[in-house]
Design an enzyme around this catalytic site. Structure first.
Site, PDB file in Angstrom:
ATOM      1  N   TYR A 156      70.016  52.328  48.981  1.00  0.00           N
ATOM      2  CA  TYR A 156      71.397  52.012  49.366  1.00  0.00           C
ATOM      3  C   TYR A 156      71.403  50.983  50.498  1.00  0.00           C
ATOM      4  O   TYR A 156      72.140  49.996  50.450  1.00  0.00           O
ATOM      5  CB  TYR A 156      72.085  53.309  49.788  1.00  0.00           C
ATOM      6  N   LYS A 159      72.915  47.234  50.337  1.00  0.00           N
ATOM      7  CA  LYS A 159      74.011  46.861  51.244  1.00  0.00           C
ATOM      8  C   LYS A 159      73.610  45.729  52.183  1.00  0.00           C
ATOM      9  O   LYS A 159      74.439  44.898  52.555  1.00  0.00           O
ATOM     10  CB  LYS A 159      74.481  48.089  52.030  1.00  0.00           C
TER      11      LYS A 159
HETATM   12  P1  NAP Z   1      84.256  56.680  46.256  1.00  0.00           P
HETATM   13  O1  NAP Z   1      85.453  57.343  46.812  1.00  0.00           O
HETATM   14  O2  NAP Z   1      83.147  57.495  45.697  1.00  0.00           O
HETATM   15  O3  NAP Z   1      84.744  55.621  45.130  1.00  0.00           O
HETATM   16  C1  NAP Z   1      83.823  54.802  44.501  1.00  0.00           C
HETATM   17  C2  NAP Z   1      84.553  53.852  43.584  1.00  0.00           C
HETATM   18  O4  NAP Z   1      83.607  52.957  42.981  1.00  0.00           O
HETATM   19  C3  NAP Z   1      85.258  54.570  42.444  1.00  0.00           C
HETATM   20  O5  NAP Z   1      86.479  53.918  42.201  1.00  0.00           O
HETATM   21  C4  NAP Z   1      84.295  54.379  41.275  1.00  0.00           C
HETATM   22  O6  NAP Z   1      84.929  54.354  40.010  1.00  0.00           O
HETATM   23  C5  NAP Z   1      83.779  53.001  41.582  1.00  0.00           C
HETATM   24  N1  NAP Z   1      82.509  52.689  40.923  1.00  0.00           N
HETATM   25  C6  NAP Z   1      81.287  53.266  41.100  1.00  0.00           C
HETATM   26  N2  NAP Z   1      80.366  52.680  40.338  1.00  0.00           N
HETATM   27  C7  NAP Z   1      81.008  51.699  39.657  1.00  0.00           C
HETATM   28  C8  NAP Z   1      80.600  50.728  38.705  1.00  0.00           C
HETATM   29  N3  NAP Z   1      79.321  50.654  38.292  1.00  0.00           N
HETATM   30  N4  NAP Z   1      81.517  49.873  38.204  1.00  0.00           N
HETATM   31  C9  NAP Z   1      82.806  49.942  38.601  1.00  0.00           C
HETATM   32  N5  NAP Z   1      83.264  50.832  39.505  1.00  0.00           N
HETATM   33  C10 NAP Z   1      82.366  51.699  40.015  1.00  0.00           C
HETATM   34  O7  NAP Z   1      83.561  55.726  47.318  1.00  0.00           O
HETATM   35  P2  NAP Z   1      84.119  55.059  48.657  1.00  0.00           P
HETATM   36  O8  NAP Z   1      83.716  55.898  49.782  1.00  0.00           O
HETATM   37  O9  NAP Z   1      85.537  54.664  48.497  1.00  0.00           O
HETATM   38  O10 NAP Z   1      83.182  53.764  48.672  1.00  0.00           O
HETATM   39  C11 NAP Z   1      83.651  52.466  48.342  1.00  0.00           C
HETATM   40  C12 NAP Z   1      82.636  51.466  48.853  1.00  0.00           C
HETATM   41  O11 NAP Z   1      82.492  51.606  50.258  1.00  0.00           O
HETATM   42  C13 NAP Z   1      81.231  51.658  48.254  1.00  0.00           C
HETATM   43  O12 NAP Z   1      80.646  50.402  47.988  1.00  0.00           O
HETATM   44  C14 NAP Z   1      80.483  52.371  49.362  1.00  0.00           C
HETATM   45  O13 NAP Z   1      79.110  52.126  49.306  1.00  0.00           O
HETATM   46  C15 NAP Z   1      81.138  51.759  50.586  1.00  0.00           C
HETATM   47  N6  NAP Z   1      81.000  52.583  51.796  1.00  0.00           N
HETATM   48  C16 NAP Z   1      81.538  53.843  51.860  1.00  0.00           C
HETATM   49  C17 NAP Z   1      81.371  54.597  53.019  1.00  0.00           C
HETATM   50  C18 NAP Z   1      81.934  56.002  53.182  1.00  0.00           C
HETATM   51  O14 NAP Z   1      81.585  56.655  54.182  1.00  0.00           O
HETATM   52  N7  NAP Z   1      82.756  56.493  52.298  1.00  0.00           N
HETATM   53  C19 NAP Z   1      80.676  54.063  54.089  1.00  0.00           C
HETATM   54  C20 NAP Z   1      80.142  52.783  53.983  1.00  0.00           C
HETATM   55  C21 NAP Z   1      80.324  52.057  52.828  1.00  0.00           C
HETATM   56  P3  NAP Z   1      85.202  55.693  39.116  1.00  0.00           P
HETATM   57  O15 NAP Z   1      85.960  56.650  39.972  1.00  0.00           O
HETATM   58  O16 NAP Z   1      86.057  55.161  37.998  1.00  0.00           O
HETATM   59  O17 NAP Z   1      83.876  56.198  38.667  1.00  0.00           O
END
Ligand code: NAP
Length: 240
Positions: free
Chosen positions: A148, A152
């Protein structure tokens, strides 16, 4: 009216971004992988100016079809938000070839496919905004999250290089690096774990998806027109 395409917009940060961009007057393309109903329900809130499109961003043919659908509905994509992603924690030595590849395919290659498909329209109109969603682990590295963190960190490199290449075409490319944000990605953490995490954050709380979305809308707007190649941490002071 500008059009934004947000990958991974069915839940979490991407869904919050869809809401904020729609409130700001954009036409919104919401990409999803599995959560069709959620994405379609969100899109239905802005009839005529929101569209849910299923596509695995790791598959260039599906990315192509997604942009074709966006263009048919709204014309070219003016703002691209590469947000789709997932987390995986594992000892580095236990990570399989397939797990490593999927991590890089979704986060890094997915952004490559989307940027490559979005850019010709932006270059033609001499205006565009590309936003990547990295992570604080891409900045400092996370134990048991090497794949990851590598993906990133790669997104940060892509952001900086593309900012230099596309600046002369009037396109800015920036990155938002969230810290610990309260989404489904945190579902595996107990209340005690979350409280302990919050205790380590200078601002004393987990972030909300809306707080990340606000940063994305800012970087897409005219007020950010002279900002490019930057990484904006939205992390409550955890990484400075
Ligand atoms: P989340 O709530 O788990 O949502 C993930 C989203 O990505 C969902 O809409 C999912 O779609 C979609 N997705 C996953 N794989 C995909 C693919 N191959 N093609 C198209 N869509 C895909 O995650 P989040 O926390 O909002 O994270 C969003 C971004 O922020 C990610 O890149 C994550 O790494 C980054 N991030 C998150 C955090 C945190 O603490 N939450 C921290 C740092 C960075 P489906 O629902 O349709 O499967």
């Amino acid at each position: 009216m500008k059009t934004v395409l947000i990958t991974g917009a069915s839940r979490g940060i991407g869904a919050a971004a869809a809401e904020r961009f729609a409130q700001a007057g954009y036409q919104v393309v919401l990409n999803y992988l599995h959560s069709a109903e959620k994405a379609q329900a969100l899109a239905a809130r802005w009839p005529g100016r929101a569209l849910a499109v299923g596509a695995d961003v790791a598959d260039p043919a599906q990315v192509q079809a997604m942009f074709d659908a966006a263009e048919e509905a709204f014309g070219g994509v003016d703002v691209l938000v590469c947000n789709a992603g997932f987390a995986a924690q594992k000892l580095f030595t236990d990570v399989t070839d397939g797990e490593w590849r999927r991590m890089l395919d979704v986060h890094l290659s997915g952004a490559f496919y989307c940027c490559r498909r979005a850019l010709p329209h932006m270059i033609r109109q001499k205006w565009g905004r590309i936003l990547t969603v990295s992570s604080m682990w891409g900045q400092v590295g996370g134990s048991c999250e090497a794949a990851y963190s590598a993906a990133k960190a790669g997104l940060i490199g892509l952001t900086r290089a593309l900012a230099k290449e596309e600046g002369p075409s009037g396109i800015t490319v920036n990155c938002v690096a969230p810290g610990v944000i309260d989404t489904d990605m945190m579902a595996g953490f107990s209340a005690d774990d979350r409280a302990a995490l919050a205790g380590e954050i200078p601002l004393g709380a987990l972030g909300t998806p809306g707080q990340v979305a606000d940063a994305l809308v800012f970087l897409a707007g005219d007020g950010a027109g002279y900002i490019t190649g930057q990484v904006l941490g939205v992390n409550g002071g955890l990484v400075v």
